[in-house]
Design a protein around this motif. Structure first.
Motif, PDB file in Angstrom:
ATOM      1  N   LEU A 144      -1.028 -40.406  92.629  1.00  0.00           N
ATOM      2  CA  LEU A 144      -1.931 -40.036  91.534  1.00  0.00           C
ATOM      3  C   LEU A 144      -2.360 -38.579  91.635  1.00  0.00           C
ATOM      4  O   LEU A 144      -2.417 -37.865  90.611  1.00  0.00           O
ATOM      5  CB  LEU A 144      -3.160 -40.952  91.550  1.00  0.00           C
ATOM      6  N   ASN A 145      -2.664 -38.126  92.869  1.00  0.00           N
ATOM      7  CA  ASN A 145      -3.060 -36.723  93.035  1.00  0.00           C
ATOM      8  C   ASN A 145      -1.920 -35.791  92.640  1.00  0.00           C
ATOM      9  O   ASN A 145      -2.133 -34.755  91.983  1.00  0.00           O
ATOM     10  CB  ASN A 145      -3.480 -36.459  94.475  1.00  0.00           C
ATOM     11  N   ALA A 146      -0.697 -36.173  93.073  1.00  0.00           N
ATOM     12  CA  ALA A 146       0.449 -35.334  92.699  1.00  0.00           C
ATOM     13  C   ALA A 146       0.644 -35.315  91.190  1.00  0.00           C
ATOM     14  O   ALA A 146       0.905 -34.259  90.583  1.00  0.00           O
ATOM     15  CB  ALA A 146       1.710 -35.854  93.397  1.00  0.00           C
ATOM     16  N   LYS A 147       0.493 -36.519  90.569  1.00  0.00           N
ATOM     17  CA  LYS A 147       0.633 -36.566  89.106  1.00  0.00           C
ATOM     18  C   LYS A 147      -0.479 -35.772  88.428  1.00  0.00           C
ATOM     19  O   LYS A 147      -0.225 -35.097  87.412  1.00  0.00           O
ATOM     20  CB  LYS A 147       0.610 -38.015  88.628  1.00  0.00           C
ATOM     21  N   LEU A 148      -1.718 -35.854  88.968  1.00  0.00           N
ATOM     22  CA  LEU A 148      -2.819 -35.091  88.387  1.00  0.00           C
ATOM     23  C   LEU A 148      -2.579 -33.586  88.507  1.00  0.00           C
ATOM     24  O   LEU A 148      -2.836 -32.814  87.563  1.00  0.00           O
ATOM     25  CB  LEU A 148      -4.138 -35.466  89.071  1.00  0.00           C
ATOM     26  N   GLU A 149      -2.082 -33.177  89.689  1.00  0.00           N
ATOM     27  CA  GLU A 149      -1.794 -31.746  89.871  1.00  0.00           C
ATOM     28  C   GLU A 149      -0.675 -31.301  88.924  1.00  0.00           C
ATOM     29  O   GLU A 149      -0.752 -30.219  88.322  1.00  0.00           O
ATOM     30  CB  GLU A 149      -1.397 -31.488  91.326  1.00  0.00           C
ATOM     31  N   ALA A 150       0.349 -32.159  88.816  1.00  0.00           N
ATOM     32  CA  ALA A 150       1.446 -31.801  87.896  1.00  0.00           C
ATOM     33  C   ALA A 150       0.950 -31.750  86.462  1.00  0.00           C
ATOM     34  O   ALA A 150       1.326 -30.850  85.679  1.00  0.00           O
ATOM     35  CB  ALA A 150       2.586 -32.822  88.041  1.00  0.00           C
ATOM     36  N   ALA A 151       0.085 -32.740  86.108  1.00  0.00           N
ATOM     37  CA  ALA A 151      -0.453 -32.743  84.750  1.00  0.00           C
ATOM     38  C   ALA A 151      -1.328 -31.527  84.512  1.00  0.00           C
ATOM     39  O   ALA A 151      -1.282 -30.904  83.425  1.00  0.00           O
ATOM     40  CB  ALA A 151      -1.250 -34.037  84.518  1.00  0.00           C
ATOM     41  N   ALA A 152      -2.150 -31.167  85.543  1.00  0.00           N
ATOM     42  CA  ALA A 152      -3.001 -29.980  85.387  1.00  0.00           C
ATOM     43  C   ALA A 152      -2.156 -28.715  85.220  1.00  0.00           C
ATOM     44  O   ALA A 152      -2.451 -27.836  84.387  1.00  0.00           O
ATOM     45  CB  ALA A 152      -3.935 -29.854  86.581  1.00  0.00           C
ATOM     46  N   ALA A 153      -1.079 -28.636  86.042  1.00  0.00           N
ATOM     47  CA  ALA A 153      -0.200 -27.465  85.927  1.00  0.00           C
ATOM     48  C   ALA A 153       0.475 -27.436  84.567  1.00  0.00           C
ATOM     49  O   ALA A 153       0.579 -26.372  83.921  1.00  0.00           O
ATOM     50  CB  ALA A 153       0.842 -27.489  87.045  1.00  0.00           C
ATOM     51  N   GLN A 154       0.924 -28.622  84.103  1.00  0.00           N
ATOM     52  CA  GLN A 154       1.577 -28.677  82.796  1.00  0.00           C
ATOM     53  C   GLN A 154       0.596 -28.321  81.690  1.00  0.00           C
ATOM     54  O   GLN A 154       0.938 -27.605  80.733  1.00  0.00           O
ATOM     55  CB  GLN A 154       2.153 -30.080  82.577  1.00  0.00           C
ATOM     56  N   ILE A 155      -0.656 -28.856  81.847  1.00  0.00           N
ATOM     57  CA  ILE A 155      -1.675 -28.526  80.839  1.00  0.00           C
ATOM     58  C   ILE A 155      -1.970 -27.027  80.835  1.00  0.00           C
ATOM     59  O   ILE A 155      -2.109 -26.392  79.779  1.00  0.00           O
ATOM     60  CB  ILE A 155      -2.958 -29.328  81.102  1.00  0.00           C
ATOM     61  N   GLY A 156      -2.047 -26.425  82.060  1.00  0.00           N
ATOM     62  CA  GLY A 156      -2.290 -24.974  82.133  1.00  0.00           C
ATOM     63  C   GLY A 156      -1.165 -24.191  81.495  1.00  0.00           C
ATOM     64  O   GLY A 156      -1.396 -23.223  80.742  1.00  0.00           O
ATOM     65  N   ALA A 160      -1.473 -21.956  78.306  1.00  0.00           N
ATOM     66  CA  ALA A 160      -1.097 -20.535  78.307  1.00  0.00           C
ATOM     67  C   ALA A 160      -0.083 -20.251  77.214  1.00  0.00           C
ATOM     68  O   ALA A 160      -0.172 -19.238  76.485  1.00  0.00           O
ATOM     69  CB  ALA A 160      -0.530 -20.159  79.673  1.00  0.00           C
ATOM     70  N   GLN A 161       0.891 -21.183  77.083  1.00  0.00           N
ATOM     71  CA  GLN A 161       1.886 -20.989  76.041  1.00  0.00           C
ATOM     72  C   GLN A 161       1.245 -21.053  74.661  1.00  0.00           C
ATOM     73  O   GLN A 161       1.570 -20.279  73.760  1.00  0.00           O
ATOM     74  CB  GLN A 161       2.991 -22.054  76.185  1.00  0.00           C
ATOM     75  N   ALA A 162       0.305 -22.003  74.484  1.00  0.00           N
ATOM     76  CA  ALA A 162      -0.383 -22.120  73.195  1.00  0.00           C
ATOM     77  C   ALA A 162      -1.203 -20.870  72.901  1.00  0.00           C
ATOM     78  O   ALA A 162      -1.226 -20.374  71.767  1.00  0.00           O
ATOM     79  CB  ALA A 162      -1.275 -23.365  73.201  1.00  0.00           C
ATOM     80  N   LEU A 163      -1.865 -20.351  73.934  1.00  0.00           N
ATOM     81  CA  LEU A 163      -2.664 -19.139  73.733  1.00  0.00           C
ATOM     82  C   LEU A 163      -1.775 -17.942  73.365  1.00  0.00           C
ATOM     83  O   LEU A 163      -2.136 -17.115  72.528  1.00  0.00           O
ATOM     84  CB  LEU A 163      -3.486 -18.830  74.989  1.00  0.00           C
ATOM     85  N   SER A 164      -0.620 -17.863  74.032  1.00  0.00           N
ATOM     86  CA  SER A 164       0.277 -16.749  73.701  1.00  0.00           C
ATOM     87  C   SER A 164       0.785 -16.885  72.272  1.00  0.00           C
ATOM     88  O   SER A 164       0.898 -15.895  71.536  1.00  0.00           O
ATOM     89  CB  SER A 164       1.442 -16.705  74.689  1.00  0.00           C
ATOM     90  N   ASN A 165       1.069 -18.134  71.881  1.00  0.00           N
ATOM     91  CA  ASN A 165       1.511 -18.344  70.504  1.00  0.00           C
ATOM     92  C   ASN A 165       0.389 -18.031  69.518  1.00  0.00           C
ATOM     93  O   ASN A 165       0.626 -17.455  68.443  1.00  0.00           O
ATOM     94  CB  ASN A 165       1.998 -19.779  70.307  1.00  0.00           C
TER      95      ASN A 165
END
Length: 201
Positions: A144-156, A160-165
């Motif tokens: 779960l921690n790994a999935k949360l970290e991956a989800a947080a990284a994906q969300i970041g 970032a991609q959304a902000l650049s767009n």
């Protein structure tokens, strides 16, 4: 009846035929009385004691021989056989009792061993299940921690991609608005600075 010869015999026969029953009974009693009709009872007659003792000894000896040779050995054999049978039955009963006692003790020991083994197995199973549960919990938490970290990284990254767009869209929209309002296009550098300042707020 046959008639005897001679006048005397004829007279006696005639008297006998004409005698009454009472007279006949009286004559019989008188005749019997002449032969000792009033004597003692034969077993109590002292004149026959010797013969009685002799026959008593003979019959007693025969009875003794019969009992000692036939009856007593048979009875002794029966008693001895019954005694042996009783002794055998008692020995068999003692043997069966000892076997049942040994079987009972073996059963109690086996039951105690089974209980001890069951308790040991239950304790080992409880410890193994607890350890497996802890391992599963730790593994699940790590996943779960790994999935949360991956989800947080994906969300970041998505953010970032959304902000650049959004910046690109905002810059293009601002340029279009300025050009539409002013009638001339503004410098791109100024528009980008203005958009970055707006996004920073």
């Amino acid at each position: 009846m046959t008639e005897t010869a001679g006048p005397a015999g004829t007279i006696i026969l005639a008297q006998a035929e004409h005698a009454t029953p009472a007279e006949t009974h009286a004559g019989t009693e008188a005749h019997g009385g002449g032969h000792g009709g009033g004597g003692a009872f034969p077993p109590f007659d002292s004149s026959t004691f010797a013969g009685q003792i002799l026959w008593l000894a003979i019959f007693f000896g025969l009875l003794y021989l019969l009992m000692s040779k036939v009856a007593i050995p048979r009875v002794a054999n029966i008693v001895e056989g019954r005694a042996e049978r009783i002794a055998g039955d008692l020995a068999e009963a003692r043997r069966l009792r000892a076997e049942s006692k040994a079987a009972g003790e073996a059963y109690e020991k086996a039951l105690a061993d089974a209980r001890s083994k069951a308790q040991t197995i239950a304790s080992e199973t409880r410890e193994r299940v607890s350890k497996e549960a802890d391992d599963n919990r730790k593994r699940t938490e790590a996943e779960l921690n790994a999935k949360l970290e991956a989800a947080a990284a994906q969300i970041g990254a998505t953010k970032a991609q959304a902000l650049s767009n959004v910046r690109v869209i905002a810059v293009d929209a601002a340029s279009a608005i300025v050009e539409r309002l002013a009638g001339a296009s503004a410098p791109a550098a100024e528009i980008e600075r203005a958009v970055d300042a707006s996004l920073a707020r």
